[in-house]
Design an enzyme around this catalytic site. Structure first.
Site, mmCIF file in Angstrom:
data_model
loop_
_atom_site.group_PDB
_atom_site.id
_atom_site.type_symbol
_atom_site.label_atom_id
_atom_site.label_comp_id
_atom_site.label_asym_id
_atom_site.label_seq_id
_atom_site.Cartn_x
_atom_site.Cartn_y
_atom_site.Cartn_z
ATOM 1 C CD1 TRP A 124 -5.965 2.793 -5.266
ATOM 2 C CD2 TRP A 124 -6.343 4.744 -4.270
ATOM 3 N NE1 TRP A 124 -5.267 3.739 -5.953
ATOM 4 C CE2 TRP A 124 -5.483 4.960 -5.373
ATOM 5 C CE3 TRP A 124 -6.721 5.842 -3.495
ATOM 6 C CZ2 TRP A 124 -5.006 6.209 -5.717
ATOM 7 C CZ3 TRP A 124 -6.254 7.099 -3.841
ATOM 8 C CH2 TRP A 124 -5.403 7.275 -4.927
ATOM 9 C CG HIS A 177 -0.362 1.674 -11.891
ATOM 10 N ND1 HIS A 177 -0.347 0.346 -12.262
ATOM 11 C CD2 HIS A 177 0.939 2.053 -11.856
ATOM 12 C CE1 HIS A 177 0.908 -0.045 -12.434
ATOM 13 N NE2 HIS A 177 1.697 0.971 -12.204
ATOM 14 C CB THR A 178 -6.749 2.275 -10.306
ATOM 15 O OG1 THR A 178 -7.122 1.208 -11.162
ATOM 16 C CG2 THR A 178 -7.996 2.976 -9.797
ATOM 17 C CD GLN A 179 -2.702 7.318 -10.514
ATOM 18 O OE1 GLN A 179 -2.469 8.035 -9.553
ATOM 19 N NE2 GLN A 179 -1.966 6.275 -10.839
#
Length: 273
Positions: free
Chosen positions: A148, A38-40
């Site tokens: 986010w 996943h996008t971190q």
């Protein structure tokens, strides 16, 4: 006398040409069941958004910048998103997650309107949208795949005849207050918002609220201060006004700034003068 030998066909993954080839058989493909990633870290982001309750509704403010890291890349992004007739979102954080979230909400509202044609239930209120976002962001956080963003939900509840302002972030943190800010604005602009609000409404908030003109002038001041202090901000912003009359988003406008004082500033190193 020749004896007949029977041969049993053995299934093979090699084709007819490979049967006569002297080259080694190519390696079999590896399993595709790799761990999901996943996008971190967000890439294109928007900075602080502000919100305040005033006499007759809620005002939200956000600049038009989407930064690519430290690069001021996209300077015409609207981070104020209207939902329905009396709700608006001000969104900070990752812009791709912002787009995903707004498409999901718009589709949900369209489905709700189609049901409303054959049903008598009222449309989504600001509180309903806030609850939906709270559950969505907490669920994504629980799957270690968060969206986010930090969001301010502003609206006017037609049934209760009152304004609504609340906060949701990527951890599923939720709360409501008469003045709100995200990011660095929570440290720089929030004290200005709170001071002006309490100066008129009182600490308990039972006094009269700011007028629409006072609230807009206050947001203008806060956006100017953020432009001075926040390296990821832009001197181009919009203000959304949410009241019983609906949602109105202003055209982009700029603050008058003065940078002459910068010539007299000196750093922390050795001074040459």
């Amino acid at each position: 006398m020749n004896q007949l030998h029977s041969f049993q066909a053995v299934p093979s993954t090699r084709n007819a040409f490979d049967a006569y080839s002297t080259l080694p058989e190519p390696p079999r493909p590896q399993s595709t069941h790799a761990p999901r990633a996943h996008t971190q870290q967000p890439i294109v982001t928007g900075t602080s958004v502000l919100g305040i309750k005033y006499e007759g509704g809620v005002m939200l403010a956000a600049d038009n910048l989407a930064s690519y890291g430290s690069l001021a890349r996209f300077k015409d992004i609207q981070r104020l998103h209207p939902l329905g007739d009396n709700t608006c979102l001000a969104v900070a954080g990752d812009m791709s997650d912002f787009q995903y979230m707004t498409k999901l909400l718009d589709a949900t509202l369209r489905a709700d309107r189609s049901v409303s044609l054959t049903d008598t239930h009222p449309p989504f209120s600001p509180q309903n949208i806030y609850t939906y976002l709270s559950n969505l962001y907490y669920a994504r956080r629980s799957k270690v795949n968060p969206l986010w963003n930090a969001i301010l939900v502003g609206g006017w509840d037609k049934e209760k005849k009152e304004s609504f302002l609340a906060y949701v972030d990527l951890l599923g943190t939720t709360y409501s207050a008469p003045t709100l800010a995200t990011g660095i604005g929570a440290h720089i602009a929030q004290p200005l918002l709170r001071e002006a609000y309490e100066a008129k409404a009182g600490v308990d908030g039972k006094g009269p609220l700011l007028t629409g003109q006072e609230a807009e002038e206050l947001l203008d001041t806060c956006m100017k201060v953020l432009f001075y202090r926040d390296a990821r901000s832009l001197n181009k912003y919009q203000i959304a006004t949410i009241s019983n009359d609906g949602v109105k988003i202003s055209d982009s406008k700029s603050s008058e700034t003065e940078w002459g004082f910068a010539e007299g500033l000196r750093g922390y190193g050795p001074q040459t003068q």
